[in-house]
Motif scaffolding. Sequence first.
Motif, mmCIF file in Angstrom:
data_model
loop_
_atom_site.group_PDB
_atom_site.id
_atom_site.type_symbol
_atom_site.label_atom_id
_atom_site.label_comp_id
_atom_site.label_asym_id
_atom_site.label_seq_id
_atom_site.Cartn_x
_atom_site.Cartn_y
_atom_site.Cartn_z
ATOM 1 N N SER A 129 0.836 -1.196 0.000
ATOM 2 C CA SER A 129 0.000 0.000 0.000
ATOM 3 C C SER A 129 0.872 1.248 0.000
ATOM 4 O O SER A 129 2.023 1.240 0.442
ATOM 5 N N ALA A 130 0.281 2.330 -0.482
ATOM 6 C CA ALA A 130 0.980 3.613 -0.487
ATOM 7 C C ALA A 130 1.139 4.134 0.933
ATOM 8 O O ALA A 130 0.327 3.851 1.818
ATOM 9 N N ARG A 131 2.190 4.882 1.166
ATOM 10 C CA ARG A 131 2.401 5.526 2.463
ATOM 11 C C ARG A 131 1.237 6.476 2.733
ATOM 12 O O ARG A 131 0.785 7.201 1.838
ATOM 13 N N PRO A 132 0.700 6.508 3.955
ATOM 14 C CA PRO A 132 -0.373 7.461 4.249
ATOM 15 C C PRO A 132 0.051 8.885 3.964
ATOM 16 O O PRO A 132 1.191 9.272 4.210
ATOM 17 N N ARG A 133 -0.877 9.676 3.435
ATOM 18 C CA ARG A 133 -0.597 11.064 3.098
ATOM 19 C C ARG A 133 -0.735 11.964 4.327
ATOM 20 O O ARG A 133 -1.668 11.794 5.110
ATOM 21 N N PRO A 134 0.193 12.902 4.507
ATOM 22 C CA PRO A 134 0.031 13.843 5.622
ATOM 23 C C PRO A 134 -1.182 14.732 5.395
ATOM 24 O O PRO A 134 -1.571 15.001 4.253
ATOM 25 N N VAL A 135 -1.787 15.167 6.501
ATOM 26 C CA VAL A 135 -2.915 16.085 6.424
ATOM 27 C C VAL A 135 -2.355 17.493 6.265
ATOM 28 O O VAL A 135 -1.674 18.007 7.157
ATOM 29 N N VAL A 136 -2.631 18.113 5.132
ATOM 30 C CA VAL A 136 -2.119 19.453 4.835
ATOM 31 C C VAL A 136 -3.280 20.433 4.886
ATOM 32 O O VAL A 136 -4.311 20.222 4.242
ATOM 33 N N ASN A 137 -3.130 21.503 5.674
ATOM 34 C CA ASN A 137 -4.164 22.522 5.766
ATOM 35 C C ASN A 137 -3.517 23.900 5.702
ATOM 36 O O ASN A 137 -2.291 24.022 5.541
ATOM 37 N N ARG A 138 -4.315 24.938 5.855
ATOM 38 C CA ARG A 138 -3.785 26.290 5.701
ATOM 39 C C ARG A 138 -2.784 26.657 6.792
ATOM 40 O O ARG A 138 -1.964 27.560 6.611
ATOM 41 N N ASP A 139 -2.864 25.967 7.936
ATOM 42 C CA ASP A 139 -1.949 26.289 9.028
ATOM 43 C C ASP A 139 -0.581 25.634 8.867
ATOM 44 O O ASP A 139 0.395 26.106 9.455
ATOM 45 N N ASN A 140 -0.493 24.530 8.119
ATOM 46 C CA ASN A 140 0.789 23.829 8.035
ATOM 47 C C ASN A 140 1.292 23.640 6.606
ATOM 48 O O ASN A 140 2.293 22.953 6.396
ATOM 49 N N ALA A 141 0.614 24.232 5.621
ATOM 50 C CA ALA A 141 1.006 24.037 4.224
ATOM 51 C C ALA A 141 2.453 24.460 3.986
ATOM 52 O O ALA A 141 3.195 23.793 3.242
ATOM 53 N N GLY A 142 2.894 25.549 4.606
ATOM 54 C CA GLY A 142 4.263 26.014 4.418
ATOM 55 C C GLY A 142 5.288 25.013 4.917
ATOM 56 O O GLY A 142 6.380 24.893 4.345
ATOM 57 N N PHE A 143 4.948 24.294 5.990
ATOM 58 C CA PHE A 143 5.861 23.273 6.499
ATOM 59 C C PHE A 143 6.085 22.192 5.448
ATOM 60 O O PHE A 143 7.226 21.801 5.165
ATOM 61 N N TRP A 144 4.979 21.700 4.848
ATOM 62 C CA TRP A 144 5.104 20.612 3.873
ATOM 63 C C TRP A 144 5.725 21.088 2.568
ATOM 64 O O TRP A 144 6.420 20.319 1.892
ATOM 65 N N GLU A 145 5.516 22.347 2.223
ATOM 66 C CA GLU A 145 6.208 22.895 1.051
ATOM 67 C C GLU A 145 7.716 22.885 1.288
ATOM 68 O O GLU A 145 8.504 22.575 0.382
ATOM 69 N N GLY A 146 8.123 23.213 2.525
ATOM 70 C CA GLY A 146 9.540 23.159 2.861
ATOM 71 C C GLY A 146 10.090 21.743 2.794
ATOM 72 O O GLY A 146 11.195 21.513 2.285
ATOM 73 N N VAL A 147 9.334 20.779 3.310
ATOM 74 C CA VAL A 147 9.771 19.381 3.264
ATOM 75 C C VAL A 147 9.992 18.935 1.824
ATOM 76 O O VAL A 147 10.970 18.239 1.513
ATOM 77 N N ASN A 148 9.103 19.335 0.937
ATOM 78 C CA ASN A 148 9.272 18.955 -0.469
ATOM 79 C C ASN A 148 10.547 19.541 -1.069
ATOM 80 O O ASN A 148 11.088 18.995 -2.047
ATOM 81 N N ARG A 149 11.037 20.654 -0.489
ATOM 82 C CA ARG A 149 12.308 21.240 -0.932
ATOM 83 C C ARG A 149 13.489 20.724 -0.095
ATOM 84 O O ARG A 149 14.597 21.224 -0.207
ATOM 85 N N HIS A 150 13.230 19.727 0.750
ATOM 86 C CA HIS A 150 14.231 19.174 1.657
ATOM 87 C C HIS A 150 14.708 20.222 2.660
ATOM 88 O O HIS A 150 15.887 20.310 2.989
ATOM 89 N N GLU A 151 13.740 20.978 3.191
ATOM 90 C CA GLU A 151 13.990 21.924 4.262
ATOM 91 C C GLU A 151 13.029 21.623 5.410
ATOM 92 O O GLU A 151 11.851 21.377 5.177
ATOM 93 N N LEU A 152 13.544 21.658 6.637
ATOM 94 C CA LEU A 152 12.691 21.512 7.815
ATOM 95 C C LEU A 152 12.550 22.890 8.443
ATOM 96 O O LEU A 152 13.488 23.414 9.054
ATOM 97 N N LEU A 153 11.372 23.509 8.264
ATOM 98 C CA LEU A 153 11.145 24.880 8.705
ATOM 99 C C LEU A 153 10.458 24.915 10.062
ATOM 100 O O LEU A 153 9.470 24.209 10.281
ATOM 101 N N ILE A 154 10.971 25.742 10.941
ATOM 102 C CA ILE A 154 10.427 25.915 12.286
ATOM 103 C C ILE A 154 9.782 27.296 12.351
ATOM 104 O O ILE A 154 10.376 28.283 11.904
ATOM 105 N N GLN A 155 8.580 27.375 12.884
ATOM 106 C CA GLN A 155 7.943 28.683 13.062
ATOM 107 C C GLN A 155 8.653 29.466 14.168
ATOM 108 O O GLN A 155 9.107 28.886 15.162
ATOM 109 N N ARG A 156 8.701 30.800 13.987
ATOM 110 C CA ARG A 156 9.265 31.691 15.005
ATOM 111 C C ARG A 156 8.313 32.862 15.214
ATOM 112 O O ARG A 156 7.929 33.550 14.267
ATOM 113 N N CYS A 157 7.897 33.059 16.471
ATOM 114 C CA CYS A 157 6.971 34.138 16.795
ATOM 115 C C CYS A 157 7.617 35.484 16.487
ATOM 116 O O CYS A 157 8.759 35.751 16.879
ATOM 117 N N ALA A 158 6.863 36.338 15.787
ATOM 118 C CA ALA A 158 7.383 37.655 15.421
ATOM 119 C C ALA A 158 7.461 38.591 16.621
ATOM 120 O O ALA A 158 8.195 39.592 16.574
#
Length: 305
Positions: free
Chosen positions: A168-197
């Motif tokens: 079977s295929a690997r389960p897909r991560p749940v991507v929503n408006r709050d975490n889409a940027g994280f998964w976009e980074g993963v696709n670029r092989h970057e692990l992005l951490i949020q930082r409070c402004a």
Amino acid sequence: MSGAPAGPTARLKEYEGRVATVAGVGRDPVNRPMIRHWCEAMDDTNPAYEGPDAIAPPTMLQAWTMGGLSGQVRRAGPFDDLLGLLDDAGCTSVVATDCEQEYLRPLRPGDEITYDTVIETVSERKKTRLGTGYFVTTRMEVRSAGELVGTHRFRILKYAPAGSGPRSARPRPVVNRDNAGFWEGVNRHELLIQRCAACGTLRLPWLPGCGACGCPEWDTVGASGEGTVYSYVVMHHPPFPAFDPPYAVGLIELSEGVRIVSNVTGVPYDKVRIGMPVRLGFERYDEEVVLPVFRAADDTAGGGR
């Protein structure tokens, strides 16, 4: 479904609204040691959970109702009967799928907990990657001194395991408006951490606002990739079609101070240890899914599962 009685869905739906747990009592009052352990495990330093006026983290709601290794002793007959019917219909496997909680007032140390649970819904028969079965949702009402303080909906899938076949295929991560940027980074092989402004607090996983000061503004910093195993489990059972147990799942503490759950690879599962240095890598599982994994720091080529 083979072996199911005539009109199985209609018969199963007769259990909606019936009692699953009657007059359950929390094994312990709300207490400071459990709050402290929870906050340490979750790395939650909110000052509301400390001091003479401390409250319990709202997300601990279910913790005060759990029966421990001895299990729940007041489960009502209808829930066992429903599970038995599903077993007879071939739905012998179970997996928890999700939960929903509603908080009506904070709990404080010393509060005594009682709860009742009903079978809220039984779905139509559903076909999933794991197999064909039924989603069963229970609703728990949690009270203190007779006052409703919160509700907890818990949903499981009781299913007949799918037959053997292609992996079977690997389960897909749940991507929503709050975490889409994280998964976009993963696709670029970057692990992005949020930082409070506002206060500069780092957070992972991504959230819509800062847990320390409440500010909704943030930017990101890239993780260095260095970390250590803070805690881990070895998964043996249940077997899922897309995975090959046993394998190690670690809670990794990054050098930046935040933590992330991921596979530990590049070392036998029984050699993983707390405090072991690991290094970030990225594993492509198919054309769509790339996931961050952590390899033993002395491994230069190991692949992830």
